[in-house]
Design a protein around this motif. Structure first.
Motif, PDB file in Angstrom:
ATOM      1  N   PHE A  48       0.819  -1.214   0.000  1.00 36.03           N
ATOM      2  CA  PHE A  48       0.000   0.000   0.000  1.00 36.03           C
ATOM      3  C   PHE A  48       0.855   1.268   0.000  1.00 36.03           C
ATOM      4  CE2 PHE A  48      -2.821   2.937   2.621  1.00 36.03           C
ATOM      5  CZ  PHE A  48      -3.537   3.375   1.524  1.00 36.03           C
ATOM      6  N   VAL A  49       1.990   1.232   0.649  1.00 33.89           N
ATOM      7  CA  VAL A  49       2.878   2.399   0.676  1.00 33.89           C
ATOM      8  C   VAL A  49       3.276   2.783  -0.746  1.00 33.89           C
ATOM      9  CG1 VAL A  49       5.140   3.244   1.438  1.00 33.89           C
ATOM     10  CG2 VAL A  49       3.714   1.923   3.004  1.00 33.89           C
ATOM     11  N   ASP A  50       3.544   1.790  -1.589  1.00 36.12           N
ATOM     12  CA  ASP A  50       3.894   2.062  -2.985  1.00 36.12           C
ATOM     13  C   ASP A  50       2.739   2.709  -3.736  1.00 36.12           C
ATOM     14  OD1 ASP A  50       6.405   0.973  -2.573  1.00 36.12           O
ATOM     15  OD2 ASP A  50       5.921  -0.958  -3.507  1.00 36.12           O
ATOM     16  N   VAL A  51       1.527   2.270  -3.454  1.00 32.89           N
ATOM     17  CA  VAL A  51       0.343   2.861  -4.090  1.00 32.89           C
ATOM     18  C   VAL A  51       0.217   4.323  -3.678  1.00 32.89           C
ATOM     19  CG1 VAL A  51      -2.183   2.771  -4.290  1.00 32.89           C
ATOM     20  CG2 VAL A  51      -0.869   0.645  -4.183  1.00 32.89           C
ATOM     21  N   LYS A  52       0.394   4.591  -2.388  1.00 30.50           N
ATOM     22  CA  LYS A  52       0.266   5.964  -1.864  1.00 30.50           C
ATOM     23  C   LYS A  52       1.302   6.908  -2.468  1.00 30.50           C
ATOM     24  CE  LYS A  52      -1.885   7.266   1.534  1.00 30.50           C
ATOM     25  NZ  LYS A  52      -3.151   7.998   1.691  1.00 30.50           N
ATOM     26  N   LYS A  53       2.448   6.387  -2.871  1.00 27.59           N
ATOM     27  CA  LYS A  53       3.470   7.226  -3.496  1.00 27.59           C
ATOM     28  C   LYS A  53       2.984   7.761  -4.838  1.00 27.59           C
ATOM     29  CE  LYS A  53       7.431   4.920  -1.403  1.00 27.59           C
ATOM     30  NZ  LYS A  53       8.538   3.965  -1.639  1.00 27.59           N
ATOM     31  N   VAL A  54       2.142   6.995  -5.510  1.00 29.75           N
ATOM     32  CA  VAL A  54       1.625   7.386  -6.827  1.00 29.75           C
ATOM     33  C   VAL A  54       0.288   8.107  -6.693  1.00 29.75           C
ATOM     34  CG1 VAL A  54       0.911   6.533  -9.106  1.00 29.75           C
ATOM     35  CG2 VAL A  54       2.807   5.436  -7.905  1.00 29.75           C
ATOM     36  N   PHE A  55      -0.579   7.572  -5.839  1.00 30.46           N
ATOM     37  CA  PHE A  55      -1.916   8.121  -5.631  1.00 30.46           C
ATOM     38  C   PHE A  55      -2.069   8.453  -4.146  1.00 30.46           C
ATOM     39  CE2 PHE A  55      -2.410   5.084  -9.204  1.00 30.46           C
ATOM     40  CZ  PHE A  55      -2.836   5.958 -10.184  1.00 30.46           C
ATOM     41  N   GLY A  56      -1.679   9.659  -3.792  1.00 32.46           N
ATOM     42  CA  GLY A  56      -1.616  10.062  -2.394  1.00 32.46           C
ATOM     43  C   GLY A  56      -2.923  10.052  -1.634  1.00 32.46           C
ATOM     44  N   THR A  57      -4.041  10.142  -2.326  1.00 29.04           N
ATOM     45  CA  THR A  57      -5.330  10.207  -1.630  1.00 29.04           C
ATOM     46  C   THR A  57      -6.013   8.850  -1.528  1.00 29.04           C
ATOM     47  OG1 THR A  57      -6.507  10.748  -3.674  1.00 29.04           O
ATOM     48  CG2 THR A  57      -5.719  12.602  -2.336  1.00 29.04           C
ATOM     49  N   THR A  58      -5.335   7.801  -1.926  1.00 27.17           N
ATOM     50  CA  THR A  58      -5.911   6.459  -1.877  1.00 27.17           C
ATOM     51  C   THR A  58      -6.130   6.023  -0.432  1.00 27.17           C
ATOM     52  OG1 THR A  58      -4.726   5.894  -3.888  1.00 27.17           O
ATOM     53  CG2 THR A  58      -5.580   4.065  -2.600  1.00 27.17           C
ATOM     54  N   ASP A  59      -7.248   5.347  -0.193  1.00 27.26           N
ATOM     55  CA  ASP A  59      -7.549   4.808   1.130  1.00 27.26           C
ATOM     56  C   ASP A  59      -7.653   3.294   1.059  1.00 27.26           C
ATOM     57  OD1 ASP A  59      -7.829   7.266   2.578  1.00 27.26           O
ATOM     58  OD2 ASP A  59      -9.751   7.555   1.579  1.00 27.26           O
ATOM     59  N   SER A  60      -7.127   2.630   2.068  1.00 31.38           N
ATOM     60  CA  SER A  60      -7.314   1.193   2.226  1.00 31.38           C
ATOM     61  C   SER A  60      -8.568   1.008   3.063  1.00 31.38           C
ATOM     62  CB  SER A  60      -6.108   0.583   2.941  1.00 31.38           C
ATOM     63  OG  SER A  60      -6.357  -0.766   3.233  1.00 31.38           O
ATOM     64  N   VAL A  61      -9.509   0.194   2.561  1.00 34.56           N
ATOM     65  CA  VAL A  61     -10.765   0.003   3.281  1.00 34.56           C
ATOM     66  C   VAL A  61     -10.956  -1.438   3.735  1.00 34.56           C
ATOM     67  CG1 VAL A  61     -11.939   1.986   2.270  1.00 34.56           C
ATOM     68  CG2 VAL A  61     -12.027  -0.207   1.085  1.00 34.56           C
ATOM     69  N   GLY A  62      -9.875  -2.211   3.719  1.00 34.40           N
ATOM     70  CA  GLY A  62      -9.918  -3.581   4.210  1.00 34.40           C
ATOM     71  C   GLY A  62     -10.204  -4.600   3.124  1.00 34.40           C
ATOM     72  N   ASN A  63      -9.902  -5.839   3.428  1.00 36.12           N
ATOM     73  CA  ASN A  63     -10.149  -6.971   2.535  1.00 36.12           C
ATOM     74  C   ASN A  63      -9.472  -6.795   1.172  1.00 36.12           C
ATOM     75  OD1 ASN A  63     -11.139  -9.533   2.014  1.00 36.12           O
ATOM     76  ND2 ASN A  63     -13.090  -8.774   1.224  1.00 36.12           N
ATOM     77  N   GLY A  64      -8.325  -6.130   1.164  1.00 33.68           N
ATOM     78  CA  GLY A  64      -7.590  -5.938  -0.085  1.00 33.68           C
ATOM     79  C   GLY A  64      -8.188  -4.897  -1.012  1.00 33.68           C
ATOM     80  N   LEU A  65      -9.164  -4.124  -0.512  1.00 30.38           N
ATOM     81  CA  LEU A  65      -9.829  -3.107  -1.324  1.00 30.38           C
ATOM     82  C   LEU A  65      -9.225  -1.727  -1.053  1.00 30.38           C
ATOM     83  CD1 LEU A  65     -13.561  -4.170  -0.887  1.00 30.38           C
ATOM     84  CD2 LEU A  65     -12.149  -4.454  -2.934  1.00 30.38           C
TER      85      LEU A  65
END
Length: 97
Positions: A38-55
């Protein structure tokens, strides 16, 4: 990353043409991504939220649209589960995805 399925993006753009640039930008960045977590995702899309269950919830087009994807990091795969307007997103039950 492998993004499944681009057809969902194309269908949404057909309904909401103003979303095209933002969604295609998301697609290209995701396809070219090499995310291990998820840290890698946040580097590209800073406003992304993890909402559980891999979503993960992505804000698209200045938060006019929302995209929910399941990311399997080990398989390097992003499964699009939902694309909608902010109002449509407010009605989504994450447990159904």
């Amino acid at each position: 990353m492998v993004v499944i399925a681009k057809r969902a993006i194309n269908d949404f753009i057909e309904r909401y043409p103003k979303s095209a640039n933002a969604l295609l930008n998301w697609y290209l960045k995701s396809k070219d991504g090499d995310w291990a977590n998820f840290v890698d995702v946040k580097k590209v899309f800073g406003t992304t939220d993890s909402v559980g269950n891999g979503l993960y919830v992505f804000n698209i087009g200045g938060n006019k649209y929302r995209l929910i994807a399941r990311i399997i990091f080990k398989a390097r795969t992003v499964f699009i589960r939902f694309i909608g307007t902010h109002a449509e997103y407010d009605k989504v039950k994450l447990s159904d995805l």
